[in-house]
Design a protein around this motif. Sequence first.
Motif, PDB file in Angstrom:
ATOM      1  N   PRO A   1      35.614  54.040  65.067  1.00 50.86           N
ATOM      2  CA  PRO A   1      36.359  54.622  66.191  1.00 50.86           C
ATOM      3  C   PRO A   1      35.447  54.884  67.385  1.00 50.86           C
ATOM      4  CG  PRO A   1      36.895  55.755  64.137  1.00 50.86           C
ATOM      5  CD  PRO A   1      35.728  54.864  63.845  1.00 50.86           C
ATOM      6  N   TYR A   2      35.948  54.589  68.572  1.00 44.79           N
ATOM      7  CA  TYR A   2      35.148  54.768  69.776  1.00 44.79           C
ATOM      8  C   TYR A   2      34.675  56.208  69.945  1.00 44.79           C
ATOM      9  CZ  TYR A   2      33.603  54.202  74.585  1.00 44.79           C
ATOM     10  OH  TYR A   2      32.834  54.161  75.727  1.00 44.79           O
ATOM     11  N   VAL A   3      35.508  57.165  69.506  1.00 44.18           N
ATOM     12  CA  VAL A   3      35.154  58.585  69.664  1.00 44.18           C
ATOM     13  C   VAL A   3      34.170  59.059  68.604  1.00 44.18           C
ATOM     14  CG1 VAL A   3      37.308  59.210  70.818  1.00 44.18           C
ATOM     15  CG2 VAL A   3      37.176  59.329  68.314  1.00 44.18           C
TER      16      VAL A   3
ATOM     17  N   GLN B   1      36.096  64.936  65.795  1.00 48.82           N
ATOM     18  CA  GLN B   1      36.946  64.321  66.808  1.00 48.82           C
ATOM     19  C   GLN B   1      38.315  63.988  66.236  1.00 48.82           C
ATOM     20  OE1 GLN B   1      36.048  63.951  69.950  1.00 48.82           O
ATOM     21  NE2 GLN B   1      33.860  64.433  69.751  1.00 48.82           N
ATOM     22  N   LYS B   2      39.294  63.808  67.102  1.00 48.30           N
ATOM     23  CA  LYS B   2      40.622  63.373  66.688  1.00 48.30           C
ATOM     24  C   LYS B   2      40.784  61.896  67.018  1.00 48.30           C
ATOM     25  CE  LYS B   2      42.948  67.827  67.195  1.00 48.30           C
ATOM     26  NZ  LYS B   2      44.040  68.580  67.893  1.00 48.30           N
ATOM     27  N   SER B   3      41.499  61.187  66.133  1.00 50.43           N
ATOM     28  CA  SER B   3      41.744  59.757  66.342  1.00 50.43           C
ATOM     29  C   SER B   3      42.904  59.333  65.462  1.00 50.43           C
ATOM     30  CB  SER B   3      40.491  58.941  65.998  1.00 50.43           C
ATOM     31  OG  SER B   3      40.783  57.555  65.925  1.00 50.43           O
TER      32      SER B   3
ATOM     33  N   LEU C   1      37.034  59.318  59.996  1.00 50.93           N
ATOM     34  CA  LEU C   1      36.556  60.423  60.817  1.00 50.93           C
ATOM     35  C   LEU C   1      35.324  61.125  60.261  1.00 50.93           C
ATOM     36  CD1 LEU C   1      39.958  61.945  62.009  1.00 50.93           C
ATOM     37  CD2 LEU C   1      38.489  60.269  63.146  1.00 50.93           C
TER      38      LEU C   1
ATOM     39  N   LYS D   1      38.878  51.689  70.555  1.00 52.27           N
ATOM     40  CA  LYS D   1      39.714  52.764  71.081  1.00 52.27           C
ATOM     41  C   LYS D   1      41.028  52.861  70.306  1.00 52.27           C
ATOM     42  CE  LYS D   1      37.644  52.394  75.656  1.00 52.27           C
ATOM     43  NZ  LYS D   1      37.842  52.049  77.082  1.00 52.27           N
ATOM     44  N   ASP D   2      41.603  54.053  70.323  1.00 51.23           N
ATOM     45  CA  ASP D   2      42.859  54.295  69.608  1.00 51.23           C
ATOM     46  C   ASP D   2      43.956  53.328  70.038  1.00 51.23           C
ATOM     47  OD1 ASP D   2      41.619  56.383  68.314  1.00 51.23           O
ATOM     48  OD2 ASP D   2      43.154  57.867  68.792  1.00 51.23           O
TER      49      ASP D   2
ATOM     50  N   SER E   1      43.675  52.896  60.756  1.00 52.99           N
ATOM     51  CA  SER E   1      42.245  52.737  60.433  1.00 52.99           C
ATOM     52  C   SER E   1      41.937  51.327  59.953  1.00 52.99           C
ATOM     53  CB  SER E   1      41.843  53.736  59.342  1.00 52.99           C
ATOM     54  OG  SER E   1      42.127  55.053  59.725  1.00 52.99           O
TER      55      SER E   1
END
Length: 322
Positions: free
Chosen positions: A201-203, A222-224, A230, A253-254, A275
């Motif tokens: 995930p980008y975050v 982080q949230k995704s 995560l 990105k999401d 995911s």
Amino acid sequence: MFGKQDIMEARERLAPYIYQTPVLHLQNLDDILGCRVYIKPECMQRTNSFKIRGALNKMLSMPKEELENGVVAASSGNHGKGVAFAAKLLGVKATIVIPDNAPQVKVDGIRKLGAEVVQCKLSERHIIAGQLSERYGYTIIHPYDDYQIIAGQGTLGLEIAEQLPDVNYVVVPIGGGGLIGGVSVAVKSQIPKAQVIGAEPYVLRRYAMSVEAGERVNLEEQKSVADALLTQKPGERNYPIVTGNVAGFVGVKDESMLKAMKLLLMEGKILAEPSSCIGIGAALQGELQKWNVKKTDKVCFVVSGGNVGLDQIKKLEEVELE
């Protein structure tokens, strides 16, 4: 140390219990993604994700006295379902600690297999699992930082190498590193020229940022939409295996994951959780061009799970595909 032999032994141990999922050529996606698109659909696996491979391999390799008091696992959901399945198979008690915002379909799936569910904040999963282990004598089944877990996940890589021996690239979702660690060792041992790419995930680019820092870094929570990916820090055992065998990492990105999920459903007729669509999301973002992926190259995307509820599917109505 960890190697191909560990994965070969895991395959023999798991053979009576798991499916050998196929590798499918999704020709409808070739022109869209700019390569020959293959998927390894672990959404079709027992418990609907690859996680059963590692969890079952770990528990089958443990002495009975280690299991008799029960097991506990910290999980985002899929690992918990794998542990619950293995515990039911072996007749032992399982307690699964998962985030309080985990998709309900994952919580229900774990409970249906007879495991007890404890919910908490995402960042507290491993702490609470450790406390339960101390209090009740449960054995901890770690979701990724364990050689037997990595070996079990690696059996997926052996299958890819046998089913698609001329694969050029294998794109794998990456959280703590259990799946990509095992898959990368298996694929590289069989097809040295193949390149394995990790999509995170980008975050939460914990592997890309750790490589940049020269050591494992711990990122903030982080949230995704990628609820299964995560993990905030690479696993201690996973990190050297992954960095030694993986060509590189991409941040997705999401919005790209949701587009990939819809594309996979509408054009590929495969239902997978966000995911699991992260590799195809990377391709949609143009990330694979960093490796000069050509139209004639065979790219296998690991679709790691399909534990998704109707509420998540409905959200795809708002996602636009160009």
